[in-house]
Design a protein around this motif. Structure first.
Motif, PDB file in Angstrom:
ATOM      1  N   TRP A 139       0.855  -1.185   0.000  1.00  0.00           N
ATOM      2  CA  TRP A 139       0.000   0.000   0.000  1.00  0.00           C
ATOM      3  C   TRP A 139       0.890   1.234   0.000  1.00  0.00           C
ATOM      4  CZ3 TRP A 139      -0.975   4.168   3.294  1.00  0.00           C
ATOM      5  CH2 TRP A 139      -2.195   4.818   3.133  1.00  0.00           C
ATOM      6  N   SER A 140       0.551   2.238  -0.771  1.00  0.00           N
ATOM      7  CA  SER A 140       1.377   3.434  -0.890  1.00  0.00           C
ATOM      8  C   SER A 140       0.705   4.648  -0.256  1.00  0.00           C
ATOM      9  CB  SER A 140       1.658   3.735  -2.360  1.00  0.00           C
ATOM     10  OG  SER A 140       2.364   4.949  -2.480  1.00  0.00           O
ATOM     11  N   ALA A 141       1.468   5.375   0.529  1.00  0.00           N
ATOM     12  CA  ALA A 141       0.977   6.620   1.123  1.00  0.00           C
ATOM     13  C   ALA A 141       1.203   7.802   0.186  1.00  0.00           C
ATOM     14  CB  ALA A 141       1.663   6.870   2.459  1.00  0.00           C
ATOM     15  N   GLY A 142       1.726   7.544  -0.989  1.00  0.00           N
ATOM     16  CA  GLY A 142       1.943   8.617  -1.956  1.00  0.00           C
ATOM     17  C   GLY A 142       3.179   9.427  -1.651  1.00  0.00           C
ATOM     18  N   ARG A 159      -1.297   9.892   6.049  1.00  0.00           N
ATOM     19  CA  ARG A 159      -0.971   9.085   7.228  1.00  0.00           C
ATOM     20  C   ARG A 159      -1.098   7.597   6.893  1.00  0.00           C
ATOM     21  NH1 ARG A 159      -0.294  10.070  12.386  1.00  0.00           N
ATOM     22  NH2 ARG A 159      -1.062  12.189  12.261  1.00  0.00           N
ATOM     23  N   ASP A 160      -0.099   6.842   7.301  1.00  0.00           N
ATOM     24  CA  ASP A 160      -0.133   5.391   7.182  1.00  0.00           C
ATOM     25  C   ASP A 160      -0.344   4.847   8.582  1.00  0.00           C
ATOM     26  OD1 ASP A 160       0.216   2.697   6.813  1.00  0.00           O
ATOM     27  OD2 ASP A 160       2.064   2.878   5.648  1.00  0.00           O
ATOM     28  N   TRP A 161      -1.576   4.460   8.886  1.00  0.00           N
ATOM     29  CA  TRP A 161      -1.937   4.042  10.236  1.00  0.00           C
ATOM     30  C   TRP A 161      -1.229   2.775  10.671  1.00  0.00           C
ATOM     31  CZ3 TRP A 161      -4.022   6.887  13.844  1.00  0.00           C
ATOM     32  CH2 TRP A 161      -4.688   8.035  13.461  1.00  0.00           C
ATOM     33  N   ARG A 162      -0.712   1.989   9.740  1.00  0.00           N
ATOM     34  CA  ARG A 162       0.013   0.772  10.109  1.00  0.00           C
ATOM     35  C   ARG A 162       1.312   1.111  10.823  1.00  0.00           C
ATOM     36  NH1 ARG A 162       0.968  -1.631   4.479  1.00  0.00           N
ATOM     37  NH2 ARG A 162       1.557   0.529   4.304  1.00  0.00           N
ATOM     38  N   MET A 163       1.886   2.260  10.544  1.00  0.00           N
ATOM     39  CA  MET A 163       3.166   2.659  11.132  1.00  0.00           C
ATOM     40  C   MET A 163       3.054   2.910  12.631  1.00  0.00           C
ATOM     41  SD  MET A 163       4.855   2.298   8.588  1.00  0.00           S
ATOM     42  CE  MET A 163       6.330   3.060   8.039  1.00  0.00           C
TER      43      MET A 163
END
Length: 152
Positions: free
Chosen positions: A41-44, A94-98
């Protein structure tokens, strides 16, 4: 045209204008992300506030209230902390997995149970990100079928 007012740190800005700004920034940061991409998945991309303000001003018609506000766009983006991450003047999706491994700070005097609010709002990422939501257990609804009505 009726404007729904939303408080933005001492300022009233139309909800429609806030949403247009958020969409404009999100699409700019995600412009090179495709729903056909396979893999992670990409956060751009990331961009500075100055770059984003320039991009927004070319594409979004501003009301006089926002033009007169010092840092109005910055405040709107900071208030959308569920979607954007801002560090040292750089904005990214925002990448919530981080943050999954970090401890959440305890909130005293919380008047509601967060789990009771699960699936009561649509997931922004599911609705707007080209690759959808990246969370395995998202507390937001992924489509109208998952929405829970709080009215009993």
């Amino acid at each position: 045209k009726q404007w729904y007012q939303r408080r933005v740190r001492g300022t009233k800005v139309g909800r429609e204008l806030c949403e247009r700004i958020v969409q404009c920034v999100a699409f700019y940061l995600l412009r090179n992300v495709s729903d056909e991409q396979t893999g992670e998945w990409s956060a751009g991309e990331s961009a500075s506030f100055a770059e984003l303000v320039s991009h927004i001003k070319d594409r979004v018609e501003f009301s006089e209230e926002l033009k007169q506000q010092d840092g109005g766009i910055q405040t709107i983006l900071k208030n959308c902390h569920q979607v954007f991450q801002i560090r040292q003047g750089i904005v990214s999706i925002r990448d919530w997995r981080m943050g999954a491994g970090r401890k959440r700070r305890a909130v005293a005097n919380r008047k509601y149970d967060r789990t009771a609010l699960a699936k009561t709002k649509l997931c922004w990422f599911h609705e707007h990100h080209p690759q959808g939501c990246n969370m395995d257990e998202c507390m937001y609804a992924h489509g109208d079928a998952e929405l829970v009505n709080l009215m009993m």
